[in-house]
Design a protein around this motif. Sequence first.
Motif, PDB file in Angstrom:
ATOM      1  N   VAL A   1      88.673 110.713 -37.142  1.00 23.92           N
ATOM      2  CA  VAL A   1      89.047 109.592 -38.140  1.00 23.92           C
ATOM      3  C   VAL A   1      90.253 109.383 -38.192  1.00 23.92           C
ATOM      4  O   VAL A   1      90.685 110.294 -39.516  1.00 23.92           O
ATOM      5  N   THR A   2      91.010 108.540 -37.655  1.00 23.74           N
ATOM      6  CA  THR A   2      92.616 108.471 -38.204  1.00 23.74           C
ATOM      7  C   THR A   2      93.083 107.133 -37.628  1.00 23.74           C
ATOM      8  O   THR A   2      92.799 106.488 -36.637  1.00 23.74           O
ATOM      9  N   GLY A   3      94.280 106.799 -38.341  1.00 25.08           N
ATOM     10  CA  GLY A   3      94.921 105.679 -37.875  1.00 25.08           C
ATOM     11  C   GLY A   3      96.160 106.190 -37.435  1.00 25.08           C
ATOM     12  O   GLY A   3      96.928 105.067 -37.102  1.00 25.08           O
ATOM     13  N   ASP A   4      96.432 107.446 -37.279  1.00 23.45           N
ATOM     14  CA  ASP A   4      97.759 107.697 -36.725  1.00 23.45           C
ATOM     15  C   ASP A   4      97.629 108.283 -35.196  1.00 23.45           C
ATOM     16  O   ASP A   4      96.923 109.028 -34.856  1.00 23.45           O
ATOM     17  N   TYR A   5      98.099 107.408 -34.417  1.00 23.33           N
ATOM     18  CA  TYR A   5      98.150 107.275 -33.035  1.00 23.33           C
ATOM     19  C   TYR A   5      98.501 108.503 -32.346  1.00 23.33           C
ATOM     20  O   TYR A   5      98.305 109.131 -31.344  1.00 23.33           O
ATOM     21  N   GLY A   6      99.653 109.328 -33.121  1.00 27.81           N
ATOM     22  CA  GLY A   6     100.143 110.604 -32.481  1.00 27.81           C
ATOM     23  C   GLY A   6      99.107 111.541 -32.617  1.00 27.81           C
ATOM     24  O   GLY A   6      98.703 112.515 -31.734  1.00 27.81           O
ATOM     25  N   LEU A   7      98.326 111.632 -33.721  1.00 21.15           N
ATOM     26  CA  LEU A   7      97.230 112.472 -34.120  1.00 21.15           C
ATOM     27  C   LEU A   7      95.901 112.035 -33.146  1.00 21.15           C
ATOM     28  O   LEU A   7      95.326 113.120 -32.527  1.00 21.15           O
ATOM     29  N   ALA A   8      95.948 110.903 -33.021  1.00 13.10           N
ATOM     30  CA  ALA A   8      94.688 110.346 -31.962  1.00 13.10           C
ATOM     31  C   ALA A   8      94.966 110.929 -30.518  1.00 13.10           C
ATOM     32  O   ALA A   8      94.071 111.569 -30.029  1.00 13.10           O
ATOM     33  N   ALA A   9      96.300 110.930 -30.169  1.00 10.62           N
ATOM     34  CA  ALA A   9      96.340 111.221 -28.895  1.00 10.62           C
ATOM     35  C   ALA A   9      96.321 113.138 -28.849  1.00 10.62           C
ATOM     36  O   ALA A   9      95.630 113.487 -27.859  1.00 10.62           O
ATOM     37  N   LEU A  10      96.428 113.672 -29.662  1.00 13.30           N
ATOM     38  CA  LEU A  10      96.250 115.130 -29.893  1.00 13.30           C
ATOM     39  C   LEU A  10      94.730 115.278 -29.740  1.00 13.30           C
ATOM     40  O   LEU A  10      94.171 116.043 -29.136  1.00 13.30           O
ATOM     41  N   GLY A  11      93.919 114.554 -30.636  1.00 12.53           N
ATOM     42  CA  GLY A  11      92.572 114.674 -30.763  1.00 12.53           C
ATOM     43  C   GLY A  11      91.842 114.284 -29.115  1.00 12.53           C
ATOM     44  O   GLY A  11      90.928 114.920 -28.892  1.00 12.53           O
ATOM     45  N   LEU A  12      92.329 113.291 -28.494  1.00 15.18           N
ATOM     46  CA  LEU A  12      92.029 113.022 -27.188  1.00 15.18           C
ATOM     47  C   LEU A  12      92.086 114.162 -26.234  1.00 15.18           C
ATOM     48  O   LEU A  12      91.177 114.555 -25.518  1.00 15.18           O
ATOM     49  N   ALA A  13      93.329 114.801 -26.450  1.00 11.35           N
ATOM     50  CA  ALA A  13      93.700 116.008 -25.480  1.00 11.35           C
ATOM     51  C   ALA A  13      92.506 116.958 -25.623  1.00 11.35           C
ATOM     52  O   ALA A  13      92.347 117.852 -25.090  1.00 11.35           O
ATOM     53  N   ARG A  14      92.141 117.314 -27.147  1.00  4.98           N
ATOM     54  CA  ARG A  14      91.271 118.261 -27.477  1.00  4.98           C
ATOM     55  C   ARG A  14      89.771 117.874 -27.183  1.00  4.98           C
ATOM     56  O   ARG A  14      88.980 118.812 -27.275  1.00  4.98           O
ATOM     57  N   GLY A  15      89.544 116.584 -26.450  1.00  3.18           N
ATOM     58  CA  GLY A  15      88.298 116.252 -26.199  1.00  3.18           C
ATOM     59  C   GLY A  15      87.516 115.617 -27.060  1.00  3.18           C
ATOM     60  O   GLY A  15      86.005 115.280 -26.915  1.00  3.18           O
ATOM     61  N   ALA A  16      87.999 115.264 -28.382  1.00  2.00           N
ATOM     62  CA  ALA A  16      87.473 114.654 -29.346  1.00  2.00           C
ATOM     63  C   ALA A  16      87.431 113.046 -29.093  1.00  2.00           C
ATOM     64  O   ALA A  16      88.143 112.450 -28.248  1.00  2.00           O
ATOM     65  N   ALA A  17      86.449 112.357 -29.741  1.00  2.00           N
ATOM     66  CA  ALA A  17      86.178 110.966 -29.772  1.00  2.00           C
ATOM     67  C   ALA A  17      87.097 110.424 -30.936  1.00  2.00           C
ATOM     68  O   ALA A  17      87.200 111.333 -31.995  1.00  2.00           O
ATOM     69  N   VAL A  18      87.796 109.313 -30.819  1.00  2.00           N
ATOM     70  CA  VAL A  18      88.578 109.107 -31.858  1.00  2.00           C
ATOM     71  C   VAL A  18      88.285 107.536 -32.240  1.00  2.00           C
ATOM     72  O   VAL A  18      88.070 106.732 -31.636  1.00  2.00           O
ATOM     73  N   LEU A  19      88.224 107.420 -33.506  1.00  2.00           N
ATOM     74  CA  LEU A  19      88.041 106.063 -34.396  1.00  2.00           C
ATOM     75  C   LEU A  19      88.919 105.870 -35.499  1.00  2.00           C
ATOM     76  O   LEU A  19      89.081 106.736 -36.281  1.00  2.00           O
TER      77      LEU A  19
END
Length: 156
Positions: free
Chosen positions: A75-93
């Motif tokens: 859970v983040t509003g930071d798009y840079g962190l969201a991109a890292l989360g997606l790269a790790r395979g996490a779902a992002v909201l």
Amino acid sequence: MLQNPVRVVVDADACPVKPEIAACVRAAGTRALLVSSHAHVLHAEEGVDVVTVDASDQAADLYIANALKASDILVTGDYGLAALGLARGAAVLTPRGKTIDEENIDELLAQRHFSAKQRRGGMRTRGPKPFTDEDRDRFQQKLTKLLRRLQENSFA
């Protein structure tokens, strides 16, 4: 016990939906990890663990990026962190209940870059809209559905 337990990892410094996250993880029988800097005092509670990092720039983001697993929800509003989360395979909201995925991350990052470039050039950009009860409700509904879906998939 689940093979790959679903965990909600939260970029908690400016997150307005911490109470909703706590309620959702308790209802789902899973856990949340809130990560924040020393500037924000958070307290652990049932189903919610807290990690406090130093106040240096990006410390919370780096901690989260290193802690994320593919079974996590970020859970983040930071798009840079969201991109890292997606790269790790996490779902992002986002805290407003918007799903960030491979389909929209490039456009979101491009918008962020464009806005930052305008601000550096002296232009004023619009900030986010005020956070509403509708945003809060949408987030809680999306998180509940996402937790349920990921927990069902972890049994497979």
